[in-house]
Scaffold this motif. Structure first.
Motif, PDB file in Angstrom:
ATOM      1  N   PRO A   1       0.810  -1.220   0.000  1.00  0.00           N
ATOM      2  CA  PRO A   1       0.000   0.000   0.000  1.00  0.00           C
ATOM      3  C   PRO A   1       0.842   1.268   0.000  1.00  0.00           C
ATOM      4  CG  PRO A   1       0.259  -0.753   2.235  1.00  0.00           C
ATOM      5  CD  PRO A   1       1.115  -1.656   1.383  1.00  0.00           C
ATOM      6  N   GLY A   2       0.258   2.356  -0.442  1.00  0.00           N
ATOM      7  CA  GLY A   2       0.936   3.644  -0.358  1.00  0.00           C
ATOM      8  C   GLY A   2       0.148   4.707  -1.077  1.00  0.00           C
ATOM      9  N   SER A   3       0.652   5.939  -0.972  1.00  0.00           N
ATOM     10  CA  SER A   3       0.041   7.041  -1.722  1.00  0.00           C
ATOM     11  C   SER A   3       0.597   7.068  -3.156  1.00  0.00           C
ATOM     12  CB  SER A   3       0.337   8.389  -1.057  1.00  0.00           C
ATOM     13  OG  SER A   3      -0.095   8.375   0.270  1.00  0.00           O
ATOM     14  N   PHE A   4       1.855   6.681  -3.295  1.00  0.00           N
ATOM     15  CA  PHE A   4       2.514   6.628  -4.615  1.00  0.00           C
ATOM     16  C   PHE A   4       2.348   7.956  -5.363  1.00  0.00           C
ATOM     17  CE2 PHE A   4       1.349   2.217  -3.521  1.00  0.00           C
ATOM     18  CZ  PHE A   4       2.620   1.683  -3.439  1.00  0.00           C
TER      19      PHE A   4
ATOM     20  N   VAL B   1      -3.202   1.715  -4.179  1.00  0.00           N
ATOM     21  CA  VAL B   1      -2.966   3.166  -4.208  1.00  0.00           C
ATOM     22  C   VAL B   1      -4.091   3.839  -3.420  1.00  0.00           C
ATOM     23  CG1 VAL B   1      -2.570   5.179  -5.669  1.00  0.00           C
ATOM     24  CG2 VAL B   1      -1.923   2.892  -6.495  1.00  0.00           C
ATOM     25  N   ALA B   2      -3.711   4.456  -2.291  1.00  0.00           N
ATOM     26  CA  ALA B   2      -4.723   5.027  -1.391  1.00  0.00           C
ATOM     27  C   ALA B   2      -5.267   6.338  -1.946  1.00  0.00           C
ATOM     28  CB  ALA B   2      -4.102   5.258  -0.016  1.00  0.00           C
ATOM     29  N   THR B   3      -6.574   6.455  -1.979  1.00  0.00           N
ATOM     30  CA  THR B   3      -7.171   7.708  -2.479  1.00  0.00           C
ATOM     31  C   THR B   3      -7.064   8.802  -1.411  1.00  0.00           C
ATOM     32  OG1 THR B   3      -9.339   6.943  -1.805  1.00  0.00           O
ATOM     33  CG2 THR B   3      -8.770   6.616  -4.090  1.00  0.00           C
TER      34      THR B   3
ATOM     35  N   GLN C   1      -8.107  12.980   2.818  1.00  0.00           N
ATOM     36  CA  GLN C   1      -7.572  13.961   3.783  1.00  0.00           C
ATOM     37  C   GLN C   1      -6.248  14.562   3.332  1.00  0.00           C
ATOM     38  OE1 GLN C   1      -7.504  11.796   7.459  1.00  0.00           O
ATOM     39  NE2 GLN C   1      -9.619  12.323   7.903  1.00  0.00           N
ATOM     40  N   LYS C   2      -5.569  13.890   2.407  1.00  0.00           N
ATOM     41  CA  LYS C   2      -4.265  14.397   1.950  1.00  0.00           C
ATOM     42  C   LYS C   2      -4.442  15.148   0.644  1.00  0.00           C
ATOM     43  CE  LYS C   2      -0.949  10.943   3.581  1.00  0.00           C
ATOM     44  NZ  LYS C   2      -0.004   9.920   3.136  1.00  0.00           N
ATOM     45  N   SER C   3      -3.613  16.186   0.435  1.00  0.00           N
ATOM     46  CA  SER C   3      -3.630  16.799  -0.897  1.00  0.00           C
ATOM     47  C   SER C   3      -2.469  16.179  -1.683  1.00  0.00           C
ATOM     48  CB  SER C   3      -3.508  18.313  -0.806  1.00  0.00           C
ATOM     49  OG  SER C   3      -2.270  18.638  -0.273  1.00  0.00           O
TER      50      SER C   3
ATOM     51  N   SER D   1      -9.986   3.035  -1.134  1.00  0.00           N
ATOM     52  CA  SER D   1     -10.279   4.084  -0.152  1.00  0.00           C
ATOM     53  C   SER D   1     -10.709   3.371   1.119  1.00  0.00           C
ATOM     54  CB  SER D   1     -11.376   5.014  -0.665  1.00  0.00           C
ATOM     55  OG  SER D   1     -12.496   4.258  -1.011  1.00  0.00           O
ATOM     56  N   GLY D   2     -10.712   4.097   2.228  1.00  0.00           N
ATOM     57  CA  GLY D   2     -11.096   3.464   3.496  1.00  0.00           C
ATOM     58  C   GLY D   2      -9.920   2.733   4.113  1.00  0.00           C
ATOM     59  N   LEU D   3     -10.263   1.775   4.964  1.00  0.00           N
ATOM     60  CA  LEU D   3      -9.222   1.091   5.748  1.00  0.00           C
ATOM     61  C   LEU D   3      -8.397   0.138   4.894  1.00  0.00           C
ATOM     62  CD1 LEU D   3     -10.981   0.031   9.079  1.00  0.00           C
ATOM     63  CD2 LEU D   3      -9.145   1.715   8.808  1.00  0.00           C
ATOM     64  N   LEU D   4      -7.091   0.188   5.123  1.00  0.00           N
ATOM     65  CA  LEU D   4      -6.187  -0.723   4.411  1.00  0.00           C
ATOM     66  C   LEU D   4      -6.538  -2.190   4.701  1.00  0.00           C
ATOM     67  CD1 LEU D   4      -3.646  -1.457   2.846  1.00  0.00           C
ATOM     68  CD2 LEU D   4      -2.319  -0.977   4.918  1.00  0.00           C
ATOM     69  N   VAL D   5      -6.853  -2.491   5.959  1.00  0.00           N
ATOM     70  CA  VAL D   5      -7.120  -3.907   6.278  1.00  0.00           C
ATOM     71  C   VAL D   5      -8.399  -4.406   5.590  1.00  0.00           C
ATOM     72  CG1 VAL D   5      -5.792  -4.066   8.414  1.00  0.00           C
ATOM     73  CG2 VAL D   5      -8.189  -3.289   8.499  1.00  0.00           C
TER      74      VAL D   5
ATOM     75  N   ARG E   1       3.691   1.753  14.608  1.00  0.00           N
ATOM     76  CA  ARG E   1       2.358   2.171  15.103  1.00  0.00           C
ATOM     77  C   ARG E   1       1.272   1.683  14.150  1.00  0.00           C
ATOM     78  NH1 ARG E   1       4.932   6.878  17.156  1.00  0.00           N
ATOM     79  NH2 ARG E   1       4.806   7.885  15.120  1.00  0.00           N
ATOM     80  N   MET E   2       1.502   1.873  12.842  1.00  0.00           N
ATOM     81  CA  MET E   2       0.482   1.423  11.868  1.00  0.00           C
ATOM     82  C   MET E   2       0.329  -0.095  11.923  1.00  0.00           C
ATOM     83  SD  MET E   2       0.366   3.765   8.504  1.00  0.00           S
ATOM     84  CE  MET E   2       1.957   4.457   8.202  1.00  0.00           C
ATOM     85  N   HIS E   3       1.467  -0.775  12.103  1.00  0.00           N
ATOM     86  CA  HIS E   3       1.401  -2.235  12.212  1.00  0.00           C
ATOM     87  C   HIS E   3       0.525  -2.650  13.395  1.00  0.00           C
ATOM     88  CE1 HIS E   3       3.002  -5.788  14.426  1.00  0.00           C
ATOM     89  NE2 HIS E   3       2.592  -6.342  13.314  1.00  0.00           N
TER      90      HIS E   3
ATOM     91  N   ILE F   1      -1.900  -1.011  14.896  1.00  0.00           N
ATOM     92  CA  ILE F   1      -3.329  -0.746  14.657  1.00  0.00           C
ATOM     93  C   ILE F   1      -3.891  -1.754  13.666  1.00  0.00           C
ATOM     94  CG2 ILE F   1      -4.957   0.919  13.649  1.00  0.00           C
ATOM     95  CD1 ILE F   1      -3.124   3.109  14.942  1.00  0.00           C
ATOM     96  N   ASN F   2      -3.179  -1.977  12.574  1.00  0.00           N
ATOM     97  CA  ASN F   2      -3.668  -2.933  11.567  1.00  0.00           C
ATOM     98  C   ASN F   2      -3.795  -4.336  12.164  1.00  0.00           C
ATOM     99  OD1 ASN F   2      -3.968  -1.058   9.502  1.00  0.00           O
ATOM    100  ND2 ASN F   2      -1.832  -1.233   8.861  1.00  0.00           N
ATOM    101  N   ALA F   3      -2.866  -4.706  13.042  1.00  0.00           N
ATOM    102  CA  ALA F   3      -2.908  -6.046  13.657  1.00  0.00           C
ATOM    103  C   ALA F   3      -4.103  -6.156  14.604  1.00  0.00           C
ATOM    104  CB  ALA F   3      -1.605  -6.323  14.400  1.00  0.00           C
TER     105      ALA F   3
END
Ligand code: PNS
Length: 159
Positions: free
Chosen positions: A9-12, A37-39, A42-44, A72-76, A102-104, A106-108
């Motif tokens: 995953p990423g913004s790429f 590719v995350a939509t 919240q980010k520009s 879009s939405g949650l990666l998991v 930290r992300m790991h 939360i995702n776990a």
């Protein structure tokens, strides 16, 4: 046997040679790698979602078993939709570890069945980031050593 599927995953924004190296290495470990590719509303972004997807497709065209999808939405949730057993992420340096762990965590908690696999960046690419590419590009510097050819071309010819 069931296919082993991973999500990278990423913004790429944009995809870099660092990303491509991690995706290439992930493709050796898994049968299928879905580049997510995350939509992220919240980010520009410098590039819109369609361009980020298209450039990721061009950058990964020669890697077997890789496909690119926007999410879009949650990666998991996306991982579960893709039936992915793992999230694969690159770690460049110690400053990546804090945020990624930290992300790991939360995702776990959200999806204990989806494992996160961290691949350490090769030293030659450990200083490369999309934000640095955006910054250099903004200042009209040549970024072609950091990004796939399709991205370099797109940045040389803004729309
Ligand atoms: O390339 P980036 O911007 O570092 O990628 C960050 C990304 C897309 C992996 C992260 O923002 C993400 O997972 N977004 C999806 C929303 C989500 O699941 N958030 C909770 C994760 S802790």
């Amino acid at each position: 046997m069931e296919e082993r599927i991973a999500v990278c995953p990423g913004s790429f924004d944009p995809i870099t040679l660092g990303h491509v190296d991690i995706i290439r290495r992930a493709a050796r470990l898994f049968d299928v790698v879905v580049v997510g590719v995350a939509t992220d509303a919240q980010k520009s972004h410098m590039l819109d979602i369609d361009e980020r997807v298209q450039l990721a497709e061009l950058a990964c065209a020669d890697i077997d078993g890789v496909r690119v999808e926007a999410f879009s939405g949650l990666l998991v949730d996306f991982c579960q939709q893709m039936r992915a057993a793992a999230i694969v992420k690159g770690i460049r340096d110690s400053s990546d570890i804090a945020g990624e762990s930290r992300m790991h965590a939360i995702n776990a908690e959200l999806a204990p069945g989806v494992e996160t696999v961290f691949l350490i960046a090769v030293p030659q690419l450990a200083h490369v980031s999309s934000s640095m590419v955006r910054w250099l590009n903004e200042l009209d510097a040549d970024v072609s050593r950091y990004v796939p050819e399709a991205v370099a071309q797109r940045l040389r010819h803004p729309r």
